[in-house]
Enzyme design. Structure first.
Site, mmCIF file in Angstrom:
data_model
loop_
_atom_site.group_PDB
_atom_site.id
_atom_site.type_symbol
_atom_site.label_atom_id
_atom_site.label_comp_id
_atom_site.label_asym_id
_atom_site.label_seq_id
_atom_site.Cartn_x
_atom_site.Cartn_y
_atom_site.Cartn_z
ATOM 1 N N LYS A 44 -12.877 -2.076 -0.179
ATOM 2 C CA LYS A 44 -12.029 -1.209 -1.135
ATOM 3 C C LYS A 44 -12.781 -1.309 -2.329
ATOM 4 O O LYS A 44 -13.792 -0.409 -2.432
ATOM 5 C CB LYS A 44 -10.481 -1.556 -1.132
ATOM 6 C CG LYS A 44 -10.017 -1.414 0.270
ATOM 7 C CD LYS A 44 -8.538 -1.638 0.627
ATOM 8 C CE LYS A 44 -7.679 -1.159 1.707
ATOM 9 N NZ LYS A 44 -7.495 -2.361 2.661
ATOM 10 N N HIS A 63 -5.614 -4.537 -1.725
ATOM 11 C CA HIS A 63 -5.544 -3.536 -2.729
ATOM 12 C C HIS A 63 -5.558 -3.693 -4.236
ATOM 13 O O HIS A 63 -5.502 -3.132 -4.890
ATOM 14 C CB HIS A 63 -4.312 -2.791 -2.259
ATOM 15 C CG HIS A 63 -4.227 -1.922 -0.880
ATOM 16 N ND1 HIS A 63 -4.999 -0.770 -1.115
ATOM 17 C CD2 HIS A 63 -3.937 -1.953 0.088
ATOM 18 C CE1 HIS A 63 -4.823 -0.156 0.153
ATOM 19 N NE2 HIS A 63 -4.226 -1.153 0.958
ATOM 20 N N SER A 75 0.826 -1.500 0.086
ATOM 21 C CA SER A 75 0.082 -0.060 -0.069
ATOM 22 C C SER A 75 0.742 1.295 0.085
ATOM 23 O O SER A 75 0.370 2.294 -0.130
ATOM 24 C CB SER A 75 -0.955 -0.036 1.133
ATOM 25 O OG SER A 75 -0.201 0.107 2.239
HETATM 26 C C1 LIG Z 1 -7.340 -2.692 4.123
HETATM 27 C C2 LIG Z 1 -6.578 -3.663 4.345
HETATM 28 C C3 LIG Z 1 -7.174 -4.916 5.172
HETATM 29 C C4 LIG Z 1 -8.002 -4.851 6.179
HETATM 30 O O1 LIG Z 1 -9.522 -4.882 5.548
HETATM 31 P P1 LIG Z 1 -10.781 -4.457 6.311
HETATM 32 O O2 LIG Z 1 -11.802 -5.363 5.760
HETATM 33 O O3 LIG Z 1 -11.075 -2.987 6.406
HETATM 34 O O4 LIG Z 1 -10.488 -5.114 7.731
HETATM 35 C C5 LIG Z 1 -6.282 -5.938 5.380
HETATM 36 N N1 LIG Z 1 -5.263 -6.300 4.499
HETATM 37 C C6 LIG Z 1 -4.731 -5.344 3.584
HETATM 38 C C7 LIG Z 1 -3.706 -5.870 2.678
HETATM 39 C C8 LIG Z 1 -5.285 -4.313 3.257
HETATM 40 O O5 LIG Z 1 -4.888 -3.088 2.578
#
Ligand SMILES: *Cc1c(COP(=O)(O)O)cnc(C)c1O
Length: 396
Positions: free
Chosen positions: A242, A211, A183
Site C-alpha cells: 500500500k 492502511h 478500510s
Molecule cells: C491490504 C491488507 C492486508 C493484506 O496485505 P497484502 O500484503 O496485500 O497481503 C492485510 N491487512 C489489512 C488490514 C489490509 O488492509
C-alpha cells in the site's frame, strides 16, 4: 467426475452474477498512478488504489529495484532458513523496525501471510484472542488457524472490548487485535484506549498497520506515532503493498522474543519463498526516502482535507476520516453501483460498496486519496461527483 462438479460451479457462478456480486477486472496498460491508461487506450483518474504516497511508479524505487536485481539476481529459489536470506533481507527488516520504533521485524510474502502466521506460533488453547469485528479477512483467517479461545468486540467499541477482556480473564494470556485504520469508514482504531484497557486487564496488543502506515500519525509512522504509544504495542503487522511502494510483501514487527519465535515457528515464513531481491532493494530505498522527507505524507493529508471540504461544500454526506479513505454515503445499494459506473464513464475510478461488505442500508462510494493526485485531478473528480450526484438525484 468433472461434469457434475462443473454443473455445480456453473450454478454457483450464476448465483453470484444474479446477486450482482460478480467481480470483473479492468486491465490497466500503464504504471499504477493518479492517471492510468486502460486497455484500448482510454485514460482515467484512479481514486481506488491503495497508492497512498503515490510511490507505485516512483523512479527512485524502480532504479533501486533494478540495481538490486543486477547485483543480487531475480529470485531466491528458497525459503529464508534454508538458503533464502540475503543481507538485504536483514537490512529491510531493520529499516522497518526503525520506522516503527520496534525491536525487530520478520518479512513475509504478504501481510496476508504475516497475519496468517502470527497467532498459531504464539498462542495455544489456554489463551484468548480478542478481535475487532471489522478486522481484515487475513486476521480472521489467522485467528482460525490458532486454537486460542476467540472473542469478538463491536468495531472500536471500548465498552464491549472491556466486557470481553473481563470474560477472557479465564485464559492464561490475552491479545487484543485490531486494524489501525478500518478500510470501509477510514476511521482509526482508538489505540490509546485499547492500550489502557490492555494494561488494566493484562493483555498484549497487536495492530495491523496496512492502511495506517504512511498515512496516520504526525509524520505518517502509524498509530503508535499518532497516539504516542511507542513501547506499548507488542506487535504491528503491515504490508509493502500500500503506502510502502505498492509492490508486494508483508511484515510483522515488534518485541524481540515474539519475532524470534515467529522465525522458528511461523508456517508462512518457514514454508514459503523469500521475497525477491528487488523488493528488498526498493524497500530499503523507500525507508531512506521516508526518513529524508515527509513531503509525500504532508501532500497526501492536504489532498484528503481539500477533497473532503469541497465534497461537503457540494452537499455530499461524507464520513469523518482520519486516513486516506473517504466514504461518500449514498445508503442505497443499487444507487452505489450506478453511481460508480457513471463515474467510470466520466473517467473517474471509485468503488461502490454495499452489503455484505458494509452494513445493510450503508452503501457508499469509497474514495482513496493519494499524494500522486494533483489539484487538477481532485477538482476533476469533484466536478464529476457533482455532475453524477445531480443526475442521480443525490444532490439537489
Ligand atoms: C491490504 C491488507 C492486508 C493484506 O496485505 P497484502 O500484503 O496485500 O497481503 C492485510 N491487512 C489489512 C488490514 C489490509 O488492509
Amino acid at each position: 467426475m468433472y461434469g457434475k462438479f462443473q454443473k455445480y460451479l456453473q450454478d454457483e457462478l450464476k448465483a453470484i452474477e444474479e446477486a450482482g456480486l460478480y467481480k470483473r477486472e479492468r486491465n490497466i496498460c500503464s504504471p499504477q498512478g493518479a492517471e492510468i491508461t486502460l486497455e484500448g487506450g482510454k485514460k482515467a483518474l484512479n481514486f481506488c488504489a491503495n497508492n497512498y504516497l503515490g510511490l507505485s511508479d516512483n523512479p527512485r524505487l524502480i532504479a533501486a529495484a533494478k540495481k538490486a536485481m543486477d547485483e543480487r539476481g531475480y529470485g531466491m529459489s528458497s525459503v529464508r532458513f534454508i538458503c533464502g536470506a540475503q543481507d538485504i533481507h536483514r537490512q529491510l527488516e531493520k529499516a522497518i523496525a526503525k520506522y516503527f520504533h520496534t525491536d525487530d521485524t520478520i518479512l513475509y510474502a504478504a501481510c496476508f501471510d504475516a497475519n496468517g502466521g502470527v497467532f498459531e506460533p504464539l498462542l495455544t488453547a489456554e489463551d484468548a484472542i480478542i478481535s475487532d469485528a471489522l478486522n481484515h479477512a487475513s486476521i480472521i483467517d489467522g485467528v482460525r488457524l490458532c486454537k486460542a479461545v476467540r472473542y469478538r468486540y463491536a468495531n472500536a467499541d471500548m465498552a464491549d472490548l472491556e466486557e470481553k477482556l473481563k470474560e477472557a480473564q479465564a485464559q492464561r494470556f490475552r491479545i487484543i487485535v485490531t486494524d489501525g485504520v478500518f478500510s470501509m469508514d477510514g476511521n482509526v482504531a482508538p489505540m490509546d484506549k485499547i492500550c489502557e484497557l490492555a494494561e488494566k486487564y493484562d493483555a498484549l496488543v497487536m495492530v495491523d498497520e496496512s492502511h495506517s502506515a504512511g498515512v496516520v500519525g504526525k509524520t505518517g509512522h502509524g498509530v503508535a506515532e499518532e497516539f504516542n504509544l511507542y513501547g506499548r504495542i507488542d506487535i504491528h503487522t503491515g504490508t509493502l503493498g500500500k503506502s510502502f511502494g505498492g509492490a508486494v510483501g508483508g511484515f510483522t514487527t515488534g518485541r524481540q522474543e515474539i519475532i524470534d519465535m515467529l522465525r522458528q515457528r511461523s508456517r508462512p515464513y518457514l514454508f514459503s519463498n523469500s521475497l525477491p531481491p528487488m523488493i528488498c532493494g526498493a524497500g530499503i530505498e523507500l525507508f531512506k526516502m521516508l526518513e529524508e522527507s515527509d513531503d509525500l505524507h504532508t501532500k497526501q493529508q492536504e489532498n484528503v482535507k481539500y477533497f473532503r471540504e469541497k465534497m461537503l461544500a457540494a452537499g455530499f454526506d461524507c464520513k469523518p476520516t482520519q486516513s486516506a479513505i473517504l466514504a461518500v454515503m449514498l445508503y442505497d445499494a443499487p444507487l452505489s453501483q450506478k453511481f460508480a459506473a457513471r463515474m467510470a464513464e466520466e473517467g473517474i475510478f471509485v468503488t461502490g460498496f454495499y452489503y455484505p461488505v458494509v452494513p445493510k442500508g450503508q452503501a457508499r462510494i469509497r474514495v482513496q486519496i493519494s499524494a500522486a493526485h494533483e489539484k487538477q485531478h481532485l477538482d476533476k473528480a469533484i466536478a464529476a461527483f457533482i455532475k453524477v450526484g445531480k443526475e442521480l438525484g443525490v444532490l439537489k
